[in-house]
Design an enzyme around this catalytic site. Structure first.
Site, PDB file in Angstrom:
ATOM      1  N   LYS A  92       0.811  -1.224   0.000  1.00  0.00           N
ATOM      2  CA  LYS A  92       0.000   0.000   0.000  1.00  0.00           C
ATOM      3  C   LYS A  92       0.848   1.279   0.000  1.00  0.00           C
ATOM      4  O   LYS A  92       0.395   2.349   0.400  1.00  0.00           O
ATOM      5  CB  LYS A  92      -1.010   0.058   1.179  1.00  0.00           C
ATOM      6  CG  LYS A  92      -1.831  -1.176   1.435  1.00  0.00           C
ATOM      7  CD  LYS A  92      -2.255  -1.929   0.220  1.00  0.00           C
ATOM      8  CE  LYS A  92      -3.212  -1.230  -0.683  1.00  0.00           C
ATOM      9  NZ  LYS A  92      -3.388  -1.996  -1.955  1.00  0.00           N
ATOM     10  N   HIS A 112       7.025  -8.330  -1.494  1.00  0.00           N
ATOM     11  CA  HIS A 112       6.874  -7.409  -0.358  1.00  0.00           C
ATOM     12  C   HIS A 112       7.786  -7.831   0.791  1.00  0.00           C
ATOM     13  O   HIS A 112       7.668  -7.291   1.895  1.00  0.00           O
ATOM     14  CB  HIS A 112       5.425  -7.412   0.140  1.00  0.00           C
ATOM     15  CG  HIS A 112       4.481  -6.663  -0.761  1.00  0.00           C
ATOM     16  ND1 HIS A 112       4.758  -5.418  -1.268  1.00  0.00           N
ATOM     17  CD2 HIS A 112       3.242  -6.988  -1.219  1.00  0.00           C
ATOM     18  CE1 HIS A 112       3.739  -5.012  -2.009  1.00  0.00           C
ATOM     19  NE2 HIS A 112       2.818  -5.946  -2.006  1.00  0.00           N
ATOM     20  N   SER A 136      -4.837   3.339   3.427  1.00  0.00           N
ATOM     21  CA  SER A 136      -4.934   2.544   2.202  1.00  0.00           C
ATOM     22  C   SER A 136      -5.125   1.064   2.546  1.00  0.00           C
ATOM     23  O   SER A 136      -5.955   0.371   1.946  1.00  0.00           O
ATOM     24  CB  SER A 136      -3.664   2.769   1.377  1.00  0.00           C
ATOM     25  OG  SER A 136      -3.786   2.183   0.117  1.00  0.00           O
ATOM     26  N   LYS A 149      -7.574   6.276  -4.394  1.00  0.00           N
ATOM     27  CA  LYS A 149      -7.589   7.731  -4.417  1.00  0.00           C
ATOM     28  C   LYS A 149      -6.298   8.299  -5.018  1.00  0.00           C
ATOM     29  O   LYS A 149      -6.305   9.330  -5.679  1.00  0.00           O
ATOM     30  CB  LYS A 149      -7.786   8.254  -2.993  1.00  0.00           C
ATOM     31  CG  LYS A 149      -8.523   9.542  -2.928  1.00  0.00           C
ATOM     32  CD  LYS A 149      -9.053   9.792  -1.532  1.00  0.00           C
ATOM     33  CE  LYS A 149      -9.834  11.086  -1.496  1.00  0.00           C
ATOM     34  NZ  LYS A 149     -10.254  11.432  -0.143  1.00  0.00           N
TER      35      LYS A 149
HETATM   36  P1  A3P Z   1      -4.764   4.911  -1.826  1.00  0.00           P
HETATM   37  O1  A3P Z   1      -5.476   3.753  -1.223  1.00  0.00           O
HETATM   38  O2  A3P Z   1      -4.303   5.901  -0.791  1.00  0.00           O
HETATM   39  O3  A3P Z   1      -5.512   5.575  -2.919  1.00  0.00           O
HETATM   40  P2  A3P Z   1       0.017  -0.520  -3.624  1.00  0.00           P
HETATM   41  O4  A3P Z   1       0.114  -0.428  -5.097  1.00  0.00           O
HETATM   42  O5  A3P Z   1       1.345  -0.638  -2.938  1.00  0.00           O
HETATM   43  O6  A3P Z   1      -0.965  -1.561  -3.207  1.00  0.00           O
HETATM   44  O7  A3P Z   1      -0.535   0.871  -3.123  1.00  0.00           O
HETATM   45  C1  A3P Z   1      -1.832   1.264  -3.428  1.00  0.00           C
HETATM   46  C2  A3P Z   1      -1.930   2.759  -3.310  1.00  0.00           C
HETATM   47  O8  A3P Z   1      -1.287   3.379  -4.442  1.00  0.00           O
HETATM   48  C3  A3P Z   1      -3.369   3.215  -3.334  1.00  0.00           C
HETATM   49  O9  A3P Z   1      -3.416   4.376  -2.487  1.00  0.00           O
HETATM   50  C4  A3P Z   1      -3.563   3.546  -4.805  1.00  0.00           C
HETATM   51  O10 A3P Z   1      -4.637   4.397  -5.072  1.00  0.00           O
HETATM   52  C5  A3P Z   1      -2.232   4.182  -5.130  1.00  0.00           C
HETATM   53  N1  A3P Z   1      -1.924   4.162  -6.569  1.00  0.00           N
HETATM   54  C6  A3P Z   1      -2.099   3.148  -7.439  1.00  0.00           C
HETATM   55  N2  A3P Z   1      -1.712   3.495  -8.687  1.00  0.00           N
HETATM   56  C7  A3P Z   1      -1.274   4.769  -8.600  1.00  0.00           C
HETATM   57  C8  A3P Z   1      -0.766   5.704  -9.573  1.00  0.00           C
HETATM   58  N3  A3P Z   1      -0.646   5.387 -10.844  1.00  0.00           N
HETATM   59  N4  A3P Z   1      -0.431   6.932  -9.129  1.00  0.00           N
HETATM   60  C9  A3P Z   1      -0.568   7.282  -7.837  1.00  0.00           C
HETATM   61  N5  A3P Z   1      -1.054   6.450  -6.883  1.00  0.00           N
HETATM   62  C10 A3P Z   1      -1.399   5.202  -7.259  1.00  0.00           C
END
Ligand code: A3P
Length: 319
Positions: free
Chosen positions: A67, A129, A159, A286
């Protein structure tokens, strides 16, 4: 089509059932393994991976605490590496989720499909991870390049909370945020604690900056151009002056942007695996910094910040 691995992961059931258990993030249970809370479903795969994974010297590892921006970093590194192979209007990222372009090794091993990783042509981009101390030895001994992304723990928690609630069956109540907050503060969160996870990679990036690139989610958001140039340089495929002039860096940023990826059909309705409970849209919620303000009292935020400061004290890292 997925090929079944002739070597299914060995049965580590006895070993796993003896490890400390946390059930607060149900439906995913976590077990404390080698100092970190690892999701039980991937634990046999991780044990198998630790023993059997063979890194190649030109492998690139995209690593993170869950996340923290893994999906984005996967898309960026993949788009940078393949930019001369595909036109931007017919790019694989337009039809596939970034997690399908850059495999998540923990789950690949857990499903007994490690041979898929062996079949990938070099140079491979792979993701886990796992915290640094738990990485398979061959990644460390071959000094493979590693890119790590971290994020403000307050936003990581928010998140994670949404993501875990999406995994819960309709019959289950959402996890109360205060409960998630408590578990997170105690370090009991999938792959946690977050602070130990981040610190290990931070220290490694200080020792070997040419091999470990340490990025912050917020910095990529603030200055994507600088981040993409830095990524390409580190990956050994810097943008040429012609590419820069032709706007290739901007194309990469646009292709991997939150709005673009979120709007794609594959990311609106697709699923990573038929047996995985979540649809791909769970990875695009988001995409902002500071959403914690909408979920935590100032007091909770101060408490979490204090823990972060204490844990990172003396390291030179601030989050
Ligand atoms: P939020 O839940 O705060 O929106 P991971 O990829 O490590 O699982 O993390 C997920 C987080 O990265 C989520 O945050 C997601 O919305 C955000 N995210 C995914 N793709 C993204 C992008 N292209 N640019 C910015 N944030 C992104």
């Amino acid at each position: 089509k997925k090929v079944a691995d002739p070597r299914p992961p060995s049965n580590y059931a006895d070993l796993i059932s003896a490890l400390p258990l946390e059930e607060g993030w149900a439906p995913v249970r976590t077990r404390k393994f080698q100092g970190f809370w690892i999701p039980e479903p991937v634990l046999p795969g991780i044990m198998d991976m630790q023993q059997n994974f063979k890194a190649r010297p030109d492998d690139l590892f995209v690593l993170s605490y869950p996340k923290s921006g893994t999906t984005w970093l996967k898309a960026l590194t993949y788009a940078i590496m393949t930019r001369t192979q595909y036109p931007f209007d017919h790019h694989p990222l337009l039809g596939q989720n970034p997690h399908d372009c850059v495999p998540f090794m923990d789950r690949t091993y857990a499903k007994g499909q490690a041979s898929e990783l062996d079949a990938m042509p070099s140079p491979r981009i792979l993701n886990t991870h796992l915290p640094y101390p738990l990485l398979p030895d061959s990644i460390k001994s071959l000094c493979c390049k590693v890119i790590y992304v971290c994020r403000d723990p307050k936003d990581v928690l928010v998140s994670r909370w949404y993501f875990s609630n999406r995994m819960r069956l309709q019959s289950m109540e959402p996890i109360p945020f205060t409960k998630a907050f408590e578990m997170f503060c105690e370090g009991s969160c999938p792959y946690g604690s977050v602070w130990e996870h981040v610190l290990e990679y931070w220290e490694e990036s200080q020792r070997r900056p040419e091999k470990v690139l340490f990025l912050k989610y917020e910095e990529i958001l603030e200055d994507p151009l600088r981040s993409v140039l830095r990524l390409a340089e580190f990956m050994g495929c810097p943008f040429s002056p012609e590419e820069e002039k032709e706007g290739v860096v901007e194309e990469v940023i646009k292709l991997c942007s939150f709005d673009k990826l979120k709007s794609l059909e594959v990311n609106k309705t697709g699923k990573l695996h038929p047996d995985f409970p979540l649809t791909n849209d769970s990875y695009f919620r988001k995409g902002e910094a500071g959403d914690w303000r909408n979920h935590m009292s100032p007091e909770m935020a101060r408490k979490l910040d204090r823990i972060t400061e204490q844990k990172l004290e003396g390291s030179g890292l601030t989050l």
